[in-house]
Design an enzyme around this catalytic site. Structure first.
Site, mmCIF file in Angstrom:
data_model
loop_
_atom_site.group_PDB
_atom_site.id
_atom_site.type_symbol
_atom_site.label_atom_id
_atom_site.label_comp_id
_atom_site.label_asym_id
_atom_site.label_seq_id
_atom_site.Cartn_x
_atom_site.Cartn_y
_atom_site.Cartn_z
ATOM 1 C CG HIS A 161 -21.340 -27.206 9.021
ATOM 2 N ND1 HIS A 161 -21.438 -26.930 7.679
ATOM 3 C CD2 HIS A 161 -21.003 -28.529 9.084
ATOM 4 C CE1 HIS A 161 -21.184 -28.014 6.963
ATOM 5 N NE2 HIS A 161 -20.911 -29.015 7.802
ATOM 6 C CG HIS A 217 -17.467 -32.728 8.502
ATOM 7 N ND1 HIS A 217 -18.483 -33.650 8.507
ATOM 8 C CD2 HIS A 217 -18.028 -31.593 8.000
ATOM 9 C CE1 HIS A 217 -19.587 -33.106 8.030
ATOM 10 N NE2 HIS A 217 -19.345 -31.859 7.723
ATOM 11 C CD GLU A 246 -19.186 -30.254 3.857
ATOM 12 O OE1 GLU A 246 -19.442 -30.223 5.079
ATOM 13 O OE2 GLU A 246 -20.060 -30.441 2.991
#
Lengths: 134, 134
Positions: free
Chosen positions: A7, A79, A130
């Site tokens: 994502h 992010h 991430e």
């Protein structure tokens, strides 16, 4: 090592307004808001055919995105999240190459119930990354 | 209306160093640098299983990413690109809803040889959005 883009996370001050932008203006499929008090955010998922966008609104005191929104009051990309098959092997490979893993290097359970780690933006093209175990 | 996430674009000052981060540290598949003088950038594509990351380095005077890198010297996410089936219909729908399309609203031929438009970050959660005809 990295696999799918899981994502892109966009931090916003007003989740309802941001959801309306994606649902009404851009015509995308959106979910209901999902409070995640343990992560200090409320999330709306935008489902695209190949990945998802996550809209994050701060929740409670000391939300991890509060500082970001002080500097970027209109919101912005917070992010990107890449999947890895083995998060401990990924962490060890990154550390062996001198890249900084945030926190104490112990994966935490992320917003999707899977182990995650965050990597230092200075070591990754100014981008907070991430890693999530696939 | 919006379909696949075509790419996430990350602006960097040093394309070789950024490519090494993605190839060596993150273990991703990267292409050779592709100069795109008509767009004022040199591009490396990072191929992920479901989408791609584009690393952009400024090329020549007046590169469209030069100002961004003055403010973000470590680099950072510059824009996201969503695919649409019909870029003129998408533009008209967006304008009818009061969203700002950058430039004069005429699609230009983008880095992949397809018509593209950029949307005003203030109207899209502080995020520069590119639309590309699929």
């Amino acid at each position: 090592m990295i696999g799918r883009l899981n994502h892109v996370a966009i931090a916003v001050k007003d989740l309802a307004a941001a959801t309306a932008v994606y649902r009404d203006t851009l015509g995308a499929e959106v979910t209901d808001p999902l409070p995640q008090p343990e992560h200090g955010v409320t999330v709306v998922f935008i489902t695209l055919p190949n990945t998802k966008i996550e809209l994050l609104e701060p929740m409670g005191e000391g939300s991890p995105i509060a500082k970001f929104l002080e500097k970027a009051p209109d919101g912005g990309i917070h992010h990107v999240c890449y999947e890895v098959d083995d998060i401990l092997a990924a962490r060890d490979r990154l550390k062996a190459q001198g890249a900084r893993v945030l926190g104490d290097g112990t994966p935490k359970i992320g917003a999707h119930g899977k182990p995650v780690l965050f990597l230092h933006p200075k070591d990754f093209c100014g981008t907070l990354v991430e890693l999530e175990q696939a």
